[in-house]
Each structure stands twice: as C-alpha cells, then as structure tokens.
Design an enzyme around this catalytic site. Structure first.
Site, PDB file in Angstrom:
ATOM      1  N   HIS A 265       0.830  -1.204   0.000  1.00 22.99           N
ATOM      2  CA  HIS A 265       0.000   0.000   0.000  1.00 22.99           C
ATOM      3  C   HIS A 265       0.871   1.263   0.000  1.00 22.99           C
ATOM      4  O   HIS A 265       0.727   2.144  -0.852  1.00 22.99           O
ATOM      5  CB  HIS A 265      -0.915  -0.023   1.234  1.00 22.99           C
ATOM      6  CG  HIS A 265      -1.845   1.143   1.333  1.00 22.99           C
ATOM      7  ND1 HIS A 265      -3.148   1.075   0.919  1.00 22.99           N
ATOM      8  CD2 HIS A 265      -1.668   2.411   1.778  1.00 22.99           C
ATOM      9  CE1 HIS A 265      -3.734   2.250   1.110  1.00 22.99           C
ATOM     10  NE2 HIS A 265      -2.857   3.079   1.639  1.00 22.99           N
ATOM     11  N   GLU A 266       1.809   1.325   0.935  1.00 24.70           N
ATOM     12  CA  GLU A 266       2.652   2.529   1.027  1.00 24.70           C
ATOM     13  C   GLU A 266       3.551   2.646  -0.200  1.00 24.70           C
ATOM     14  O   GLU A 266       3.820   3.758  -0.664  1.00 24.70           O
ATOM     15  CB  GLU A 266       3.477   2.515   2.324  1.00 24.70           C
ATOM     16  CG  GLU A 266       2.647   2.531   3.614  1.00 24.70           C
ATOM     17  CD  GLU A 266       1.592   3.636   3.705  1.00 24.70           C
ATOM     18  OE1 GLU A 266       1.830   4.732   3.159  1.00 24.70           O
ATOM     19  OE2 GLU A 266       0.522   3.397   4.299  1.00 24.70           O
ATOM     20  N   HIS A 269       1.687   4.483  -2.830  1.00 26.64           N
ATOM     21  CA  HIS A 269       1.752   5.936  -2.622  1.00 26.64           C
ATOM     22  C   HIS A 269       3.122   6.471  -3.067  1.00 26.64           C
ATOM     23  O   HIS A 269       3.228   7.500  -3.725  1.00 26.64           O
ATOM     24  CB  HIS A 269       1.585   6.270  -1.136  1.00 26.64           C
ATOM     25  CG  HIS A 269       0.173   6.206  -0.626  1.00 26.64           C
ATOM     26  ND1 HIS A 269      -0.833   6.969  -1.154  1.00 26.64           N
ATOM     27  CD2 HIS A 269      -0.395   5.490   0.385  1.00 26.64           C
ATOM     28  CE1 HIS A 269      -1.977   6.723  -0.482  1.00 26.64           C
ATOM     29  NE2 HIS A 269      -1.737   5.828   0.444  1.00 26.64           N
ATOM     30  N   GLU A 295      -4.888   7.533  -3.060  1.00 29.10           N
ATOM     31  CA  GLU A 295      -5.405   6.276  -2.529  1.00 29.10           C
ATOM     32  C   GLU A 295      -5.723   5.297  -3.664  1.00 29.10           C
ATOM     33  O   GLU A 295      -5.650   4.078  -3.484  1.00 29.10           O
ATOM     34  CB  GLU A 295      -6.638   6.575  -1.664  1.00 29.10           C
ATOM     35  CG  GLU A 295      -6.963   5.537  -0.621  1.00 29.10           C
ATOM     36  CD  GLU A 295      -5.920   5.330   0.464  1.00 29.10           C
ATOM     37  OE1 GLU A 295      -4.960   6.123   0.590  1.00 29.10           O
ATOM     38  OE2 GLU A 295      -6.048   4.323   1.189  1.00 29.10           O
TER      39      GLU A 295
HETATM   40 ZN    ZN Z   1      -3.163   5.200   1.885  1.00 27.28          ZN
END
Ligand code: ZN
Length: 501
Positions: A265-266, A269, A295
């Site tokens: 997830h990170e 980003h 997101e």
């Molecule tokens: Zn996030």
C-alpha cells in the site's frame, strides 16, 4: 514575463523548501524521536508552518501572481507554467479567505482535541471527547462560512482534500453503490464460514517479513535510490523533495497481512510521488493530484495487484520457502482465498475490500448530519451504532471499537474519510482502462513483470503531479466522470468467483 516567472519560482521554491523541511521533522517524529522531544518538535513545526503560510499569503506572492495572470492567455493549458500559475493562484485566493487568527485557534483546538481523543479512546468513553468535538464542529462550520456562498456546508471542507469535488457528487455515487454493496455482502454472509484464514495469524519472523516485502516492492518498481523504508507504529508515506520518498511499515509477528499488504500500500503511494516530473520540483504541484487519486494508487498495488491470483502465482512459492512451518502444506488457492476473506468487522483499517466502503459511507452520513446541524455530538455514539447495524449488521461493544476508533475528527479532518472510498472507485476506473490498453497485463504478473503497469501509470497519472484537479485528471485519463460501475463490476467478478455466488 521571464523575470516575473523566475521570481515566482523562487518564492514558491522557498515555500516548498519550508514544507519539505517540515516533512523531514514530521517523519523523524514518527520514526526516531524520543517521547520527550514532542514539545520542542511541535514548536519547531508550528514556527515553520507560520513562516510558510505568511510567505504564501503575503503581499509579494499576491503581486507576483497578479502580474503573471495576463500571460495565461498565451500559455498552453497543459504546460507546467500555465498549471503552476493558475493552480497556485486558486490556492492563494482560498488561503487568503481564512484569517490567520482562525488558523492559529483551529490548530490549538485540534491539538487539544487529539489529546482528549487519545484519553477518551483508552478509557473507551466518548463523553471525555464530546466537548472537544462540539467545538471542532462549530469551527468547521465557521470555516465553511469563509467560502460562502456554497451549495452545501460540506463542500468547502471536501474541497481542501479533493479540489473541485462537491458533497452532491459523493452522495450520488454512494447512493448508487450502497444498496448493491449491502446486498452483495449479505449474499456472502449467507454462505457461512467457507474460508479459513487462521494461517495468517501464526507466528511470522519479522526479518523474513521485511525481506519478502522489500523483494515485492522492488519488483513493483519502488526505487530504493530515491526512497527508503523504515518502521513506525502507524504506516505512512512522505516526500522530502524530488528523489527522496520515505515509506514506513508496521510489523506484527502474529498477523502476516499487516506488514505484507501495508508495505504494498505505502509503496503504491511512494511510486506515485517518485514518478512526478522533475520539472515540477520545488512547487506545490510536485505531489499527487489529491488524496483520492493517491489512494487509488496505493489500493491498486495493494488490492488489484497484491491480492490477485496472478500475483500470488509468482510470489507464493517464495513465501512458502520463507515460512515452510506455516505454509508448507497450504496450497496456493487456499492462501489466495485466505487473504481475500470477507467478514463484516468493527474496525475500518482492518476491513476487507468488500466491506471497506461501507465503513466510509457510514462516516460520510454522520459528517453530513453533524455539519448540517441534524446530529448533535452528544447523540453521535448512538447514531454510529445504529449505522453499523444498518450497513454491516454488527454493533460495537464499546466506544473505543466504535465511534472513537479513528483519529481524524479530533484533528478537525471532517471530509477526509470520503477520499478513501473514492480512491477505490478511481482505482477500478483506471484498471479497466489499463486492461484495454494492455490486455495481457495480468499474465505478466505471473512472471513478476510489473513494468508495463508502472510505465502506464507514470505516463498517464504520476508525471502530472497535481497539475490537474483530481476529477479533471480522471476524466482526462479514462474519458469518464467519476463512476462506481467499474468498482462494482470488479467486486462482483472477484468475490462472485471466490464465494461461488
Ligand atoms: Zn493510503
């Protein structure tokens, strides 16, 4: 114009330097700083924030922007210069409407709000936070008032997170998906406990988890020469300027999904930030377009890639090799089903793909009601519990696992939650377009080939930074206005297959 543009670049460059310096201090606070450093650090950050704000709304910025506006007509609307001048001018007009005394008071109220929230949460007693929340709601209404007239009192709040988006747009898509998601979830719940995910809750050595995560995100395309990974309690991504993007991961040796999907997830980003064009360095455009678009990237890598069967065809043998005692006798399909188990649960951050948006819709309903004055802070816990029953069919046993679980409201961030759900919708919109452009994308995942995906995202999304408003970018890339249809198609197809619906 050249001279004026140079002066403008210099001014915003200095503001950007101050902001990036604040990011370094903020990162250090969460990764390295000893407990007793908090007070001094909060002073340092407040001083820098004040400097950056006063420089931004100062006379020179106003005059420089005014002098540059006549040149906009000669610039191409897609050029860096055009976007830089017009978007900075909009932000300048916005920030100028808010009195500095309000900014300072709001900062004080929310700092106290967060302290009160922490205490209330650990005591699981909403009444300890209620007076702070009342004050915060009052100040959020006052804030919205600076931007009157508006269609809805929620619009100015949302605009800070999703420039250009309105409450009515969000309501439209949420009303479209709510009945469909609730129905789909019910069908899954009716199937009974058909998936066993206990294998995720065995002991997993932290160093091995770290190595596996690094291996995955390197293959994704996370650039370790322009970034690094550290540990923190709450995972996050931050950028210190072009060529330096930091991610953090939280490890739980008794729950494999925590770091595994958190790291992906990170990294999603971070790869977005790493892909922003260098030509936008030291400007307010050298960031993702908005929280929702950000997101969409993180959740794409975490869910559409990281929770897909083709991905695990490539990576599961390696995971089995690292953890033979836990996974040696677990087949690929059983593992894939375990990481995609659907279950209505109390806590948003642990929610699966199927139920996640329901947690957000619940918060959106309550935020609207509070801002409109239809719901008093005192009645919030009860309203929360009845919404949990309506959306997810469960009732929290206490405030800590219910209304007090998230930090956002105590920090004044009313309007923020919406962006998480919109990110899911945008990820699916982009995904359908990507599959049109690269039909064999997912068969590449089986060979750990992710370059075609990352290259597509770089070209169509990342390099633009925040040159375009989020929904303009989405329209530009997909040809469509925000819609929930691709997301619903994705959920039906994926979970229809897993749960044999
Ligand atoms: Zn996030």
């Amino acid at each position: 114009m050249k001279e004026k543009m140079e002066r403008f670049r210099q001014l915003i460059g200095e503001i950007s330097d101050l902001e990036n310096t604040m990011s370094v201090l903020g990162w250090d606070q969460q990764v390295n700083m000893p407990e007793n450093g908090a007070e001094a650090r909060s002073m340092q950050l407040a001083t820098l924030a004040g400097l950056a704000h006063s420089k931004f709304v100062g006379t020179e910025m106003g005059q420089t922007l005014e002098a540059l506006k006549p040149f906009l007509a000669d610039l191409h609307p897609d050029s860096d210069e055009y976007c830089l001048i017009s978007r900075t001018a909009e932000e300048y007009e916005k920030q100028k409407k808010v009195p500095t005394s309000f900014v300072a008071e709001f900062s004080r109220v929310t700092t106290m709000g967060q302290q009160a929230w922490e205490k209330a949460k650990s005591a699981s007693d909403f009444s300890k936070f209620q007076p702070n929340l009342e004050k915060i709601i009052e100040m959020r209404r006052e804030y919205a008032g600076f931007f009157a007239p508006y269609d809805h009192v929620y619009d100015p709040l949302l605009d800070d997170f999703e420039p250009g988006l309105k409450a009515a747009d969000v309501r439209r898509v949420f009303e479209e998906i709510k009945p469909q998601q609730v129905e789909l979830l019910q069908a899954i719940v009716d199937k009974g406990p058909v998936i066993d995910d206990s294998l995720l809750y065995l002991h997993y050595d932290e160093d091995k988890q770290w190595n596996f995560g690094v291996d995955v995100i390197e293959k994704f395309g996370f650039d370790f020469t322009s970034g690094r990974q550290d540990r923190s309690i709450h995972p996050f991504t931050t950028e210190f300027g072009h060529g330096d993007v930091r991610i953090t991961t939280h490890f739980d040796t008794e729950f494999l999904s925590m770091a595994l999907f958190g790291t992906m997830h990170e990294a999603g980003h971070a790869m977005y930030e790493q892909g922003v064009s260098k030509s936008l360095s030291r400007t307010m455009l050298h960031h993702g377009a908005s929280l929702a678009v950000h997101e969409s990237q993180s959740r794409m890598w975490e869910n559409l890639v990281g929770r897909s069967l083709p991905f695990w065809k490539a990576f599961y043998p390696r995971l089995q090799e690292l953890f033979p005692e836990n996974l040696g006798n677990v087949g690929l399909n059983a593992f894939y089903r375990a990481v995609n188990k659907v279950e209505p649960s109390l806590i948003r951050i642990f929610a699966d793909e199927m139920t996640y948006n329901l947690h957000i819709m619940l918060r959106f309903d309550l935020e609207l009601a509070m801002m409109q004055g239809d719901l008093e802070a005192a009645d919030l816990p009860e309203a929360w519990n009845s919404k949990m029953q309506e959306y997810l069919g469960i009732t929290p046993p206490n405030d800590a696992k219910g209304v007090l679980q998230d930090v956002h409201w105590s920090g004044g961030m009313i309007g923020y939650f919406t962006t998480y759900a919109l990110g899911n919708l945008i990820a699916s919109m982009l995904w359908e377009k990507i599959l049109e452009d690269i039909p064999n994308l997912e068969s590449g995942f089986e060979k750990a080939e992710f370059a075609p995906l990352l290259d597509w995202l770089r070209e169509n999304v990342h390099r633009h930074g925040s040159k375009y408003k989020p929904m303009d970018l989405v329209k530009k890339v997909t040809g469509k206005a925000l819609t929930a249809e691709p997301y619903m198609r994705y959920l039906r197809s994926k979970f229809g297959e897993i749960y044999d619906l």
